[in-house]
Structure formats: structure tokens, C-alpha cells
Design a protein around this motif. Sequence first.
Motif, PDB file in Angstrom:
ATOM      1  N   THR A  30       2.730  38.918  21.112  1.00  0.00           N
ATOM      2  CA  THR A  30       3.974  39.602  20.758  1.00  0.00           C
ATOM      3  C   THR A  30       4.777  39.990  21.988  1.00  0.00           C
ATOM      4  O   THR A  30       6.006  39.840  22.013  1.00  0.00           O
ATOM      5  CB  THR A  30       3.684  40.865  19.923  1.00  0.00           C
ATOM      6  OG1 THR A  30       2.949  40.500  18.754  1.00  0.00           O
ATOM      7  CG2 THR A  30       4.978  41.567  19.525  1.00  0.00           C
ATOM      8  N   LYS A  31       4.082  40.473  23.027  1.00  0.00           N
ATOM      9  CA  LYS A  31       4.799  40.974  24.188  1.00  0.00           C
ATOM     10  C   LYS A  31       3.945  40.899  25.451  1.00  0.00           C
ATOM     11  O   LYS A  31       2.728  40.742  25.391  1.00  0.00           O
ATOM     12  CB  LYS A  31       5.231  42.422  23.946  1.00  0.00           C
ATOM     13  CG  LYS A  31       4.067  43.392  23.771  1.00  0.00           C
ATOM     14  CD  LYS A  31       4.564  44.780  23.424  1.00  0.00           C
ATOM     15  CE  LYS A  31       3.381  45.746  23.219  1.00  0.00           C
ATOM     16  NZ  LYS A  31       3.843  47.100  22.826  1.00  0.00           N
ATOM     17  N   ILE A  32       4.627  41.050  26.591  1.00  0.00           N
ATOM     18  CA  ILE A  32       3.998  41.176  27.905  1.00  0.00           C
ATOM     19  C   ILE A  32       4.382  42.549  28.433  1.00  0.00           C
ATOM     20  O   ILE A  32       5.570  42.850  28.591  1.00  0.00           O
ATOM     21  CB  ILE A  32       4.494  40.092  28.879  1.00  0.00           C
ATOM     22  CG1 ILE A  32       4.225  38.696  28.325  1.00  0.00           C
ATOM     23  CG2 ILE A  32       3.855  40.272  30.258  1.00  0.00           C
ATOM     24  CD1 ILE A  32       4.991  37.611  29.047  1.00  0.00           C
ATOM     25  N   ARG A  33       3.404  43.411  28.679  1.00  0.00           N
ATOM     26  CA  ARG A  33       3.691  44.744  29.189  1.00  0.00           C
ATOM     27  C   ARG A  33       3.456  44.755  30.702  1.00  0.00           C
ATOM     28  O   ARG A  33       2.447  44.234  31.186  1.00  0.00           O
ATOM     29  CB  ARG A  33       2.785  45.781  28.509  1.00  0.00           C
ATOM     30  CG  ARG A  33       3.226  47.230  28.721  1.00  0.00           C
ATOM     31  CD  ARG A  33       2.561  48.137  27.690  1.00  0.00           C
ATOM     32  NE  ARG A  33       3.076  49.500  27.758  1.00  0.00           N
ATOM     33  CZ  ARG A  33       2.410  50.529  28.242  1.00  0.00           C
ATOM     34  NH1 ARG A  33       1.182  50.368  28.702  1.00  0.00           N
ATOM     35  NH2 ARG A  33       2.948  51.729  28.262  1.00  0.00           N
ATOM     36  N   PHE A  34       4.393  45.340  31.455  1.00  0.00           N
ATOM     37  CA  PHE A  34       4.289  45.374  32.902  1.00  0.00           C
ATOM     38  C   PHE A  34       4.579  46.777  33.412  1.00  0.00           C
ATOM     39  O   PHE A  34       5.075  47.649  32.672  1.00  0.00           O
ATOM     40  CB  PHE A  34       5.259  44.377  33.549  1.00  0.00           C
ATOM     41  CG  PHE A  34       6.716  44.711  33.344  1.00  0.00           C
ATOM     42  CD1 PHE A  34       7.393  45.562  34.209  1.00  0.00           C
ATOM     43  CD2 PHE A  34       7.423  44.177  32.280  1.00  0.00           C
ATOM     44  CE1 PHE A  34       8.726  45.874  34.022  1.00  0.00           C
ATOM     45  CE2 PHE A  34       8.766  44.494  32.080  1.00  0.00           C
ATOM     46  CZ  PHE A  34       9.420  45.340  32.951  1.00  0.00           C
ATOM     47  N   ARG A  35       4.284  46.990  34.691  1.00  0.00           N
ATOM     48  CA  ARG A  35       4.629  48.245  35.349  1.00  0.00           C
ATOM     49  C   ARG A  35       5.281  47.915  36.679  1.00  0.00           C
ATOM     50  O   ARG A  35       4.771  47.087  37.440  1.00  0.00           O
ATOM     51  CB  ARG A  35       3.393  49.110  35.559  1.00  0.00           C
ATOM     52  CG  ARG A  35       3.730  50.582  35.860  1.00  0.00           C
ATOM     53  CD  ARG A  35       2.489  51.438  35.986  1.00  0.00           C
ATOM     54  NE  ARG A  35       2.816  52.861  35.919  1.00  0.00           N
ATOM     55  CZ  ARG A  35       1.948  53.838  36.172  1.00  0.00           C
ATOM     56  NH1 ARG A  35       0.694  53.549  36.491  1.00  0.00           N
ATOM     57  NH2 ARG A  35       2.328  55.099  36.087  1.00  0.00           N
TER      58      ARG A  35
END
Length: 306
Positions: free
Chosen positions: A276-281
Motif C-alpha cells: 500500500t505504501k512506503i514509509r520513510f523518515r
Amino acid sequence: MPVAFTSYGYDTTVDKPYGEAAWADAHPSVGTARYGVRSPLDWKVTAVAGQDRTVSINAGRGFGHGVTDKTVENDTIQLATIASGSRWDLIVARRDWTPTAGMTKFEKVSGGSTAAIPGGRIVGPGNIDDQPLALVQVTAGQTQPTAIIDLRTWSGDGGAIVANHDLVRSFLNSVGTRLQINGADWLRVVGANDTPEWRQLSQNESSAIKPGEAPWRTFTGLISAVGGTDANGYGEFRFGQNGLPTFAGVASVQLTEFHPIEGFMYQATVQDINTTKIRFRARRLDNSGWANGYGSLSMFVTVVGW
């Protein structure tokens, strides 16, 4: 003053013979790959603190097209200024067979705004040829290089070639080439209509994709984050939005070429991946904290999956 190279594999001279000791040293490398370095630190390119747009190339050993080279001191190269935007320059080991006994030296090749091998790179083994070592990003208003992409390769017993970045596939691309890049196993094969193409090998890393398996594919593009970053610098890309295509499964994600925003540079790391998504910081490169509360972060996203 440029660093001194000890090289073997060019035409020999009376004072520079190609003896049995040189052959014994060269044998584990020449013939295993087109280019390479010997150890993880050999010819590594890093930024030089306190010097404008300057990089250092570690001492070490490398090889290319039958020539082996050794340096015992670091070398430095200063990149040209840039008035606006950013530019990616290529650092190479340039081998020149044209003078008597040949010569190798480190050089820079000016590039463009995209992280890619520039057209000015020379390819001509037996004449003049450039071995890519790193792409270095220079950004207007910044004294230090803002990003470095490692393009070195390693090879050893058994014939495997190891690399750190997917861009290596753009210049080591002869049919039959097999590359290990960040856990992914790539093989250059002959595809439909006799066209060379890359095929990612199956999960067991020992056999190619079998009939009936979902084909692997790679996407790379400049993508904007959805909804910006929160107070702690977290943001996300969503499959099917802002140009990021959907994937049934994701094997790996790489974030590169972070575009400046509101006068500062930042670097982002992947925190979580699903279909669904790619989470980054994202963190500011001036060490002033997380890149928080910004709604227009964009960077190049490379997704390998099916």
C-alpha cells in the motif's frame, strides 16, 4: 599533485617488466569481471571536510580490462562550481593505453541534474577507458557534496560480482553478467526479439524465474510524498498515487537524489514497506533535526517487486 599508480598489464618496458609476481597478483582479478576493486575500502570516494566540493579517493587496488593498479596514498579531486540546482559528477579511474607503458589516473567527468552515468565518460579498452567509482552530487549554495553514490564492484572465487547500487547495471550490462546488489540477484539475458534485458533471479538466488511465476520488474522515478512529513520527519509514498505504480509484492525500495526544499538538504531512509505504501523518515543534513512539517518532499524512488 596526482597520486602515483603502480600498474601492470600495459605494454612492458625494460624498467617495468610484467613478471611472475605481477601475474600472481593479477590472476585472482583479471578475467573475473570487467572492473573491480580488491577490498571494501579500496578506492572508496568520500567528501573532504572543510574543503569546497572536494572528494577523497582512498588508497588501494583496482583493476579493469586486464590492467591492475595500486595506489598507496589518498588522492583528492575538486569538482566545479554550480550556479543553481544540482549536478552529478562521475569519479573514475581512467586507463590510457596510448603512451608507452600506459598510465592510470583518477579523473572527474561532468554530469547533469540526474543521477546517471554521464555521456562524457570514455569507453575504449585498449585506448582510453573510464572505470566508474562514484557519482557525486554538487548543489548550489552548498560547500560539501550533498550525496555520493558508490559505483565500485567486487569479484572473487566463483565469479560473482558484488555492487552497492543499482546504477551499476547501466554500465556492466553485457549478456551473461550476474550482479548481486543489496540482496537482489540480477542476470543479463537475451529476451524477446533477441533484445538483452535484466532478469532478477528467484528468491533462492540459484535459479531463474520459472514459467508461471510473476515476472519481476523495477520502477525508478521522481515521486512526491503524500501529505508531507509529520513532526518527527515521517512521511510516505503511496502506490497508485503521484506516479508511483502499484505492485502485487515488493522486494526492495531505494531512495536517492533528494531534492532540496526551502533552502535545506535532507536525507531519507525507508522505515516500512508494504503493497500500500512506503514509509520513510527524513533528517536535515545540517544536523538541525528532522525534516518535519514539509508538504512537498520529493526524491527518486526505486522499487523492485512484482
